[in-house]
Every structure is written in C-alpha cells, then in structure tokens.
Design an enzyme around this catalytic site. Structure first.
Site, mmCIF file in Angstrom:
data_model
loop_
_atom_site.group_PDB
_atom_site.id
_atom_site.type_symbol
_atom_site.label_atom_id
_atom_site.label_comp_id
_atom_site.label_asym_id
_atom_site.label_seq_id
_atom_site.Cartn_x
_atom_site.Cartn_y
_atom_site.Cartn_z
ATOM 1 N N TYR A 77 0.390 -1.636 -0.229
ATOM 2 C CA TYR A 77 -0.213 -0.102 0.317
ATOM 3 C C TYR A 77 1.005 1.192 -0.241
ATOM 4 C CZ TYR A 77 -3.554 3.504 0.456
ATOM 5 O OH TYR A 77 -4.460 4.019 0.102
ATOM 6 N N PHE A 129 -7.460 21.473 -25.075
ATOM 7 C CA PHE A 129 -7.708 20.495 -25.293
ATOM 8 C C PHE A 129 -8.784 19.750 -24.388
ATOM 9 C CE2 PHE A 129 -7.141 15.635 -24.506
ATOM 10 C CZ PHE A 129 -7.503 15.274 -25.235
ATOM 11 N N THR A 130 -9.411 18.780 -25.151
ATOM 12 C CA THR A 130 -10.772 18.449 -24.102
ATOM 13 C C THR A 130 -10.882 18.388 -22.498
ATOM 14 O OG1 THR A 130 -10.700 16.438 -24.816
ATOM 15 C CG2 THR A 130 -12.149 17.724 -26.376
ATOM 16 N N ASP A 220 2.132 20.494 -20.948
ATOM 17 C CA ASP A 220 1.260 19.241 -20.805
ATOM 18 C C ASP A 220 2.272 18.273 -21.925
ATOM 19 O OD1 ASP A 220 0.186 17.342 -21.819
ATOM 20 O OD2 ASP A 220 -1.944 17.840 -22.299
ATOM 21 N N LYS A 263 -0.002 7.557 -23.508
ATOM 22 C CA LYS A 263 1.210 7.694 -24.940
ATOM 23 C C LYS A 263 2.190 7.682 -25.533
ATOM 24 C CE LYS A 263 -3.570 10.395 -24.856
ATOM 25 N NZ LYS A 263 -4.419 10.465 -23.305
ATOM 26 N N ARG A 387 -13.096 14.646 -34.657
ATOM 27 C CA ARG A 387 -11.983 16.297 -33.643
ATOM 28 C C ARG A 387 -12.225 17.492 -34.494
ATOM 29 N NH1 ARG A 387 -10.134 14.700 -29.126
ATOM 30 N NH2 ARG A 387 -12.094 14.597 -28.894
ATOM 31 N N PHE A 454 -18.534 14.501 -26.827
ATOM 32 C CA PHE A 454 -18.474 13.698 -27.731
ATOM 33 C C PHE A 454 -18.175 12.658 -27.309
ATOM 34 C CE2 PHE A 454 -14.485 13.483 -25.750
ATOM 35 C CZ PHE A 454 -14.411 14.542 -25.095
#
Ligand code: P71
Length: 462
Positions: A77, A129-130, A220, A263, A387, A454
C-alpha cells in the site's frame, strides 16, 4: 547502364512475439453496430471494430521488457519500490525533482487546476484540449487560445503550428493582469491542431515573456518525445541532439508538467504530475490522497508504475519515435495518392482528414466529421474519431455551439500495434468513402450529455 537510386526504407525496431486476433465483420453487422452506437464511434463495442484508430491512448503494445517489469510489481500500500523506480526516471527524463503519480492524464490535470486556479482566472494555452480545458473551467478559469493563427488552417504547412503567438499572449497579460494568470498551459505537440509541434525557439521566447511578468509556465508533456523528434528534424542546431537531450531542454523551461502516460510511455494506464516547485508539489501530494490514492501509488498498481518506469526508457529511443512517426507519414503519403484532403504537415500521432473539404456539401451543423468517421467504419470496420464541432462543445457562458475552424476526423496510431498492411487497408477504405462522398447526407444530434459530449452523444442519419 545508368545506376538506379535505390530507396532505403526504415522499419520497426522490434518484431512481434504475441498476437491478438481481431474481428472481421460484414457490412450488415457494421450497419447494425453503428446504428446502435448512435453513429458515435466512441459508443461502438471493440468486438465490432477491425482496425482501431480511435486513439493512441492506452492502446499501445508494451515491450517484453515492460511485461517483465509487470511481474515485479510491489503491491505494498505504501512505499512500493516501483514508485521509486518511476520517480528516478521522472527525474532522469523530465528533469523534474518532484513527482506524484495519478491514474491517468486528466487526474493530473484535475489536481493542477485545483491547486493553481482561482475563480475568475484566465488560462492561456496553445489551443484547447478537451479534458485540459474542462478541468481549467471547472476550477473557475476561462481558457484563452493563444496559438498562432496558422494552427487553425488545415492547409498551412508552417513547421511549428503548435507555437504560441507572443503578441496574443502579451496582449492578454496586459489586458487582464499577470495576477489573474496562474500559468500558461502549453502542450506539445498540439493534439487538436493535428499533432503539431512547437519550436524550441518559441518555447524560449514564451519562457522569457512569462518570466518577465512573473507568470508560470506549465507543460502538457503527454506526447513530448514526438515534439522533440520534430525539433530534431526541423529546427537548426538540434540535428545531432538526442531525443532525451531535447526533451530535457524543453522541460527545463517549465515550472511543472503533466503527462498522460497512456501515450509516450506506451502503457495502458497511468499519469504523471511533476514539478520543480516544492510548494505546488506539497499540495499535490496532499490532494492526490483525496482523489486518487496514497502519493506512492496515485490510483495505480505497483506493476503499472514499473511498466511506466520502463516505458520512459523506451520512449526516448530514436528508432522507436522514428518508426512511430514514420508509420503516420506513410499513411498520409498513401492517402495523398487518392487526393484525400488532409491536415498539413502530418502530425506525430495521427493523420487528420479535413472533413470540411472532404464533405464540402455539408454545413457544420450537419456534423461532417462525425458523419465521415461513421461512414469509414461502415465501409471497412476502421474506427477513427471526430475532432470538430461535437468535440468543441458549447460555450460555457452562452450555451451556444462553438464552431471550430478545424472539422477533422482523426486516424490515430497506437504505438507498435498495426502493420503496414493494416495501414494499406485503412487508406483504401478512406479512398473508397472519398469516391462516394456525395452520398453522405450528415447527421442530427438526438442525445447530448453535459460534459465532454463527444464521448456519449447520439445521432441519427438525415
Ligand atoms: C486522445 C486522448 C484520450 C482522449 C481524451 C479525451 C477525448 C478523447 C480521447 C488525452 C490527453 C491528451 C493530451 C494532450 C491530456 C490528455 C488526457 N488524449 N493531454 O488523444 O491527448 O489524458 O486520457 O490519460 O486522461 O485520444 P488521459
């Protein structure tokens, strides 16, 4: 006899050790599947998809080195050894001393937005970005797009369409005051612009400007190695630098960064919040306990953190990035042969079809990109992502639809997953739909969720 110039191809720096069968469906089956999904590719079942180019997020193939690391998960943990391995590599590759793990990118966005933003603040960024923008808005900020105008033009071949327009940024600082801007939110490459990078020169200029006004700069870094690769290819002075060195230099200008590890790091789940700012770190370490889990696991299993630690080592390997971006470029070049309208230059993670020029007979209110994505699926079982106007959503103040200049379908390439033959099949399908484009009539939205519509919106054919 004159000597012929022999083309020398690149190829993937790996071979396939394990395979996963995928389903081939009939046109009838696909018609049923997409109708039931409300013509939204997010709502398709994966069993009904043949080649899945929805996203490169969490869909990558891990290496044997990463899988071996999964067996070394320390599921304590508190104080898992994998957490410390990951932290070491966060320091090594991003150059940030402090780090908190999160279950994925938007969880890191949530924490940083909550920590830094006060209601009434402004967040300038190089295109939205969303999820990033939504967390900034939910924390009370107004997002302001300060990307260069070229980024909004699909045809413009500017090599660094991810650049920030310094005049727009300075004008905003002067208008609202530096105190109302907790940080500039800079992504590279810029996903919604088509995977377009910023240049190191622009980053340095943005750094000087923000420094002058005492505004922080956050990164980002979700696909930062792709940005580094484009800098190596396109920017003078970086030709002989390694991806790792370029990445480290990029990060040196930021106060902190967040990453969706799904990514660049080639894992299925994970996120990173890293900073050189001790105060922000202490708040993040405290807050992660509320929303994610203890600060030594942040919603992840020990094995996930080990796969991330090893993914960091692999993501900076030049041949990996080259093959990844090479595959995207191959797809673009093949589509060009059929005159399919695309976004230029080709991006790092995806080829973007320009739905406005693909379907010039459809008004944006008829959801051209959404229609195109569903038609490509119908033709071949290839799944892409809208998009455009659906992704862009409504203006939070007026509630009116926003009409983005870019109305795109993204064909996104998971890393190390599909072969060149898969790309060929994809290209042929898009070419077929392009040939039959006049038959496409558009869609009507019949269900619209409040946030990030979306993902779950439903449509009917007109
Ligand atoms: C992509 C995704 C995943 C996604 C997210 C929202 C809508 C559709 C698909 C996620 C990103 C990203 C950047 C630059 C932060 C996140 C959030 N991208 N920044 O492109 O691209 O990370 O998904 O791990 O929460 O398909 P998260």
């Amino acid at each position: 006899m004159a000597k012929k110039i022999i083309k020398r191809s690149w190829a993937e720096p790996f071979k396939i050790k394990m395979v996963e069968p995928i389903s081939m469906t009939s046109r009838e089956e696909r018609e049923k599947a997409i109708r039931e999904a409300g013509y939204n590719t997010f709502l398709l079942k994966s069993k009904d998809v043949y080649i899945d180019l929805l996203t490169d997020s969490g869909t990558n193939a891990m290496s044997d080195y990463q899988w071996a690391g999964m067996m070394l998960g320390d599921e304590a943990y508190a104080g898992s050894r994998n957490f410390y391995n990951l932290w070491d590599n966060v320091k090594k590759f991003y150059g940030m001393p402090y780090f908190v793990p999160t279950h994925q990118g938007r969880a890191a966005e949530h924490l940083i937005s909550k920590i830094m933003i006060k209601p009434g603040d402004y967040i300038p960024g190089n295109m939205y970005f969303t999820t990033t923008r939504l967390h900034q808005e939910l924390a009370g900020a107004t997002f302001i797009d300060v990307i260069i105008n070229e980024a909004h033009e699909a045809q413009n071949t500017h090599p660094f369409k991810g650049n920030i327009d310094l005049n727009k940024l300075e004008a905003l600082i002067k208008k609202v005051g530096a105190k109302k801007i907790p940080y500039v939110s800079m992504a590279g490459p810029v996903n919604m612009a088509g995977g377009q990078p910023f240049s190191m020169k622009n980053l340095k200029d943005v750094y000087s400007l923000t420094n002058k006004y005492g505004v922080k700069l956050w990164f980002d870094a979700t696909r930062a190695t792709e940005n580094a690769y484009f800098i190596k290819l396109r920017e003078k002075g970086y030709e002989s630098k390694t991806i790792a060195a370029i990445l480290k230099e990029m990060c040196s200008y930021y106060d902190g960064l967040w990453v969706s590890a799904k990514k660049d790091l080639m894992v299925n789940i994970g996120g990173i919040l890293a900073t050189r700012n001790k105060k922000v770190y202490e708040e993040a370490r405290n807050m992660v306990v509320v929303y994610e889990g203890l600060h030594t696991y942040g919603g992840l299993a020990g094995r996930d953190m080990e796969a991330m630690a090893r993914g960091l080592e692999e993501m900076v390997l030049f041949d990996n990035v080259k093959a990844r971006i090479g595959q995207v470029e191959y797809c673009g070049r093949e589509l060009e042969k059929y005159n399919v309208p695309l976004v230029y230059p080709f991006g790092g993670h995806a080829i973007f079809l320009d739905a406005k020029r693909f379907l010039p007979h459809l008004k944006q209110d008829l959801f051209p990109a959404q229609s195109l994505a569903s038609e490509i699926y119908l033709d071949s079982g290839v799944r892409g992502m809208e998009r455009g106007i659906v992704s862009s959503g409504r203006d939070p103040q007026t509630g009116k639809n926003q009409y983005p200049k870019l109305e795109l379908v993204r064909l996104t390439f998971p890393r190390r997953v599909y072969t060149q033959a898969h790309i060929d099949v994809t290209v042929e399908s898009v070419a077929q739909v392009f040939q039959d484009r006049k038959k496409i009539k558009g869609l009507k939205m019949v269900y619209e969720p409040k946030y990030l519509r979306f993902f779950q919106a439903k449509f009917k054919k007109i």
